[in-house]
Design a protein around this motif. Sequence first.
Motif: not given
Length: 752
Positions: A538, A549-550, A552-553, A557
């Motif tokens: 990440g 954004e990716r 953070r996701d 997770g």
Amino acid sequence: MTELREEPPGPSFGHTLLRYRTEAGLSQRDLALASGLSVRALRELERGRAAAAQEKSTELLATALGLTGDERESFLLLAREGRRRSSLSGTRTMLYGLPAVPALVGRDDELDQLARAARAGGTAVVIGPPGVGKTSLAVAAADRLKVLFPDGCLAIDLRGVDDHPVTAAPALERMLTALGVPARRIPPGEAERSSLFRTLMRDRRILVLLDNAADDAQVLPLLAGGDHSFTIVTCRRSLGGLEPAQRLVLDVLPEQSAVDLLTTIVGEDVVQADAAAAKEVVELCGNLPLAVRIVGNRLATRRHWSLSYLAGQLRDERRRLDSLAAGDLRLRPAFEVSLRRLSPAAQEVFRRLALVPGAHFSEELAAVVTGVPQDEVEAQLDELVEASLLTVTAARMRLQFHDLVRLFAQERLAAEEPEDVRARLQDDLLTHVLRKTTDASKLFLAKMTGMPQDSPFRSQDEAKEWLEQESTNWLPVVSRATEARRYREVVDCTWALYNYAHGREPMYPWPDVFGCGVRAARELGDRTAEVNLLAQYGTSFHWSLGESERARDVLLGALALAEEIDHHFGAMIVHSAVGWPLLSLGEPEEALRHVDLASEMSESYDFFETRFWMHIGSGGIRLATGRFSEALTVLTPLLSEVCERIGETNPEVAAKTMTLVRMNIADCLAGLGRWQEAAEQYHEVIRLFGTARPTYRSRVELLVCEGTAWRHAGEFQRAHDCLTLALDLCDDPANRDDRKAVEAELALVPAE
């Protein structure tokens, strides 16, 4: 290109007559008495007022001068040429024609280099791989240089890559015949022919082109010697036995020159209509002139094709060499003839090297991937370099294939090596590179203050150099090993690389690396490793790709998984990592919450291994949100602790931590308008580590920061000195994009 002026004819018959008379110690009167010619006739010849003596008189002079063998033959032929020149009013004699070749494009520098060599005389060897344009360059150079050689040009194709190259004896016979030696006077033996050839060439200004040479033994008897003539030899081999000789190693064309070559074949309108496709086509040809000519001819004879369609055909590596054929122009046979001339051992090494995944490689890796001990493989590698099937890179003597030669090697590997052998060698490659990458990366652990006895590296610097040089190999090996289901080794390797990656985010495709680690951890069911590697996966999206954004996701997770399995360390590093993408996405308070939580969770961990990084994140987020005083309350004690404990870690980690905390403090001080203190901190960063260690900013950027701070502090001379040095560094290609910023800041410094 340098303009060449036509030279007058070379040494005349009269000059040669004078030289022989002087060497014999004869006066004009003595020679006149011995030969039966008048003193006046001799004077006219030696002064060049008469082109040459008549045939009978020349023979009398040769006898009087005591000339025998090759010298007598050369003297008689020189007189004959003088008489012919006189009858043709000075018309140049082309003794043997140059072959027809396509127009030359993009070789101005090389032509100038050969022109300089021609003025000095002697021999120049043009070396290069198949299809690089050696003959085209040599013929163009000979055509351009002929004004310097008024006695003509000799050119011969030695057919060096054929199964039966032209041997020296028949080559000499052809050249002696071209020089005017009657067949009955050409000696039968190679040595005698070579001696006569050198004697004939001694007093002539002739350019010789020996094209497509096989080896030293073929070429040596054909060299004219002396200072008046000039010989150009083209060969795929380096011909190390030709001394002295100037060597010109011919490389592929620069991109724009390759596009220009394509344009001369297909037309400017075709290239301009799809410039991007034209660049892709020449790139897929490896900028190799023969390959570019082939695809150009294919397109020119298929007007319904487009450059984009041609590029699409060439993208398929399995079909690319098949696509590089047009009429009599074919690339694969050019490689095949070079391969046939190799020893069986070198042929085996050549095809097995196709397993190397990277752009270049070391002798050590070559030994691993070929299954040949390193002390033995060196001889085969030398043979491949000699044959121009491998090249040696300018940086640190590494070896590499041209892209199209690599494809040819892959074809031979698939056709000639049994599947089980290929599998074994591939397995050896993966094992070696994974282990060495892991061992190198572990040396960047903060706790690693000495060298383990079993380490393959002698120092951390050696490990860093290996990782940098072998990056084009270990990066694809990580992916290949994942596909080969070597999951535990992939997890160990990628987690070890985390230590090396910090501060090198822009250098490598870390999302691909850590993505392999995540997949391997999942396949193993190792959820702890999955969290750890998800944290790096990440983080890499944010710092390497700017995809906040990716990032953070992925990180949120990972945090959920860490909390599910009660993985305290994993949760801590994820809390710290997620702060930066959250800040980029406009959530500063949430970012602060996460990094502060990470800081609190780190208190029981090692300082350099973990705690420093959690605290620097807390201070860094505050700095980025303009909370300069708050940031200083975190960063100032952190700097003190780094200074106190600096001996507890290795030089790399010491450099990273000291640099990072001082830069952040300097930025805070600048934000608070405390310019003098900020400038001193920036200066200290540069002094300590600015040229030797990772600094998270370039030296130019740091000098601009320091210069700006000195300007605000009223220290204009110091500001000027910093910014001038930064401007000087902008001449380096790596810093050219910074020039405008440096010039703008320098313009703000008042003149004292």
